[in-house]
Design a protein around this motif. Sequence first.
Motif, PDB file in Angstrom:
ATOM      1  N   LEU A 229       0.817  -1.215   0.000  1.00 58.55           N
ATOM      2  CA  LEU A 229       0.000   0.000   0.000  1.00 58.55           C
ATOM      3  C   LEU A 229       0.851   1.265   0.000  1.00 58.55           C
ATOM      4  CD1 LEU A 229      -2.713  -1.065   2.616  1.00 58.55           C
ATOM      5  CD2 LEU A 229      -3.021  -0.861   0.143  1.00 58.55           C
ATOM      6  N   ASN A 230       1.999   1.228   0.667  1.00 63.73           N
ATOM      7  CA  ASN A 230       2.845   2.420   0.791  1.00 63.73           C
ATOM      8  C   ASN A 230       3.766   2.629  -0.400  1.00 63.73           C
ATOM      9  OD1 ASN A 230       2.310   3.721   3.443  1.00 63.73           O
ATOM     10  ND2 ASN A 230       2.781   1.680   4.220  1.00 63.73           N
ATOM     11  N   ALA A 231       3.791   1.674  -1.338  1.00 59.67           N
ATOM     12  CA  ALA A 231       4.655   1.813  -2.517  1.00 59.67           C
ATOM     13  C   ALA A 231       4.271   3.075  -3.299  1.00 59.67           C
ATOM     14  CB  ALA A 231       4.532   0.580  -3.397  1.00 59.67           C
ATOM     15  N   LYS A 232       5.291   3.817  -3.740  1.00 61.91           N
ATOM     16  CA  LYS A 232       5.068   5.082  -4.446  1.00 61.91           C
ATOM     17  C   LYS A 232       5.204   4.900  -5.952  1.00 61.91           C
ATOM     18  CE  LYS A 232       4.908   7.286  -0.488  1.00 61.91           C
ATOM     19  NZ  LYS A 232       3.643   7.812   0.050  1.00 61.91           N
ATOM     20  N   LYS A 233       4.517   5.746  -6.687  1.00 61.37           N
ATOM     21  CA  LYS A 233       4.661   5.759  -8.135  1.00 61.37           C
ATOM     22  C   LYS A 233       6.006   6.384  -8.503  1.00 61.37           C
ATOM     23  CE  LYS A 233      -0.269   6.135  -9.257  1.00 61.37           C
ATOM     24  NZ  LYS A 233      -1.306   6.962  -9.899  1.00 61.37           N
ATOM     25  N   ASP A 234       6.672   5.818  -9.486  1.00 67.49           N
ATOM     26  CA  ASP A 234       7.982   6.333  -9.885  1.00 67.49           C
ATOM     27  C   ASP A 234       7.893   7.678 -10.584  1.00 67.49           C
ATOM     28  OD1 ASP A 234       9.196   4.073  -8.887  1.00 67.49           O
ATOM     29  OD2 ASP A 234       9.044   2.981 -10.792  1.00 67.49           O
TER      30      ASP A 234
END
Length: 512
Positions: A486-491
């Motif tokens: 869930l905490n993964a960010k868009k590059d």
Amino acid sequence: MFFDVVENDGIIFLIAFLLISGVLAAKFSSRLGLPSLVLFIGVGLIIGSENLGFIYFDNAGTAQLIGIVALIIILFEGGMQTKWSTVRPVAFPSLSLATFGVFLTSLITGLSVYLILNVTLLEAFLFGAIVGSTDAAAVFAALKERNIKAKMGATLEAESGTNDPMAVFLTLTFIELITNDSASIWILIPSFFWQMGIGLLIGLILGKVASFSINRINLESSGLYPIFAVSFALFSYSAAASIDASGFLAVYVAALIIGNSELTYRYSIFQFNEGFAWMSQILMFVILGLLAFPDEVFQWSVILNGLFISFVLIFIARPVAVFLSTLGMKYTVKEKVFLSWAGLRGAVPIVLATFPIVAGLDNAEMFFNIIFFVVLTSALVQGSTISNVATKLGLMGPVTDTPHHSIELISVAKANAEMIQFQTNRENEVVGKKLYEIDFPNKASVSAIVRDNDLVTPYGDTEIKAGDFIYILVSRKHTDEVKKLLNAKKDNVDSYEDMGKKIKKEDKKKKR
């Protein structure tokens, strides 16, 4: 036997009456624009012996004990609600206000007391020490539901949560100097560093132990987790106080660590603590109201002296302390003016005012009455105008997007699972994706999505949008995996902070 039963029934009825009165007072306080503590104290004054005559209460020792326990609960709840990411940037100025600021406030107020009251210099400084600190209960209550800028709110909350050790130290020091001719202030100074240092250390250790224990223990009922958490608050205070360290500082630090940790049954713990803190606040202020006698508090000598001391405290002592304590720090003049105005007095000064009474000092009753009046003045004048002052100074923040919904889970502990609540933003990689496109673990299920306060039933082709509150039921062993997902960010999306830095760089290039 009959009279014992009647007496017990009467006590139970009285507690119910006090809580109902307190809840109704809290309801009307927001409509009247008054701090709730004023109405709580008013309930105590009205039902006391000199008005309705329901209760005759003059036991300062009992009031002191009730006040200390209530302050532990209130500090614990306030610390758990405080985000470390918000407090960290203002940690140093808050600590400066909590120590040097309290000392300056006590010194200036004490000098004014010496000039107008027929007391010794040590007694005057004792008075200044008692009213020198801002009050956590008053500040936390005043800032709730008000959209004060995060920097200001964090500074005030951190200061009020950590300045009690200085106030308690100064109060006990001056009582010792007054009652013990052989006492020396130079001998007592090292005890302050002991109180602060060991209190901080105990809070850190027990906060870590509590967070680990809450997550590792598997209790039969979810209702036991909040009680387990509160027990660490009481234990933190008692562990520190038993070795003459600051119990209040230990409680606040432990709460800060627990509140910023990933916890099992986090929302149940938070909701329980919020209700428990309200109950503690109601009982504490009502009891303090009962301890005061209106005929003594509202006599002309107390009113006139109280108004003069309040004027010095609000318009001279506090502003001087704030401006000097934050010298060289990144606060604007408007921010310093607001910090000066928002330094509310509340339960702590009244509780500390019982210390001279318990110690049997000569002017203890006079001090209590004047301090009680000063607290009421601070609450009425400052507490009721915080929002207006913040608005005029341009220090109101954006309206916070707090969800007014909850999901209750029953007997999840036996299933070894928990519910994760997560609010998305435009930076999250899951935003814009449909649920079937997200690689959730096998033992994770999206139970609900709340969007703009409306419940969205999740299906495979439901698209996640920024601002959604997602509720996911997951096995505990897969909790970290889901949170990482869930905490993964868009590059290709910069954070707001990075965007701000880029804009500033571009502006500098254009100016060149």
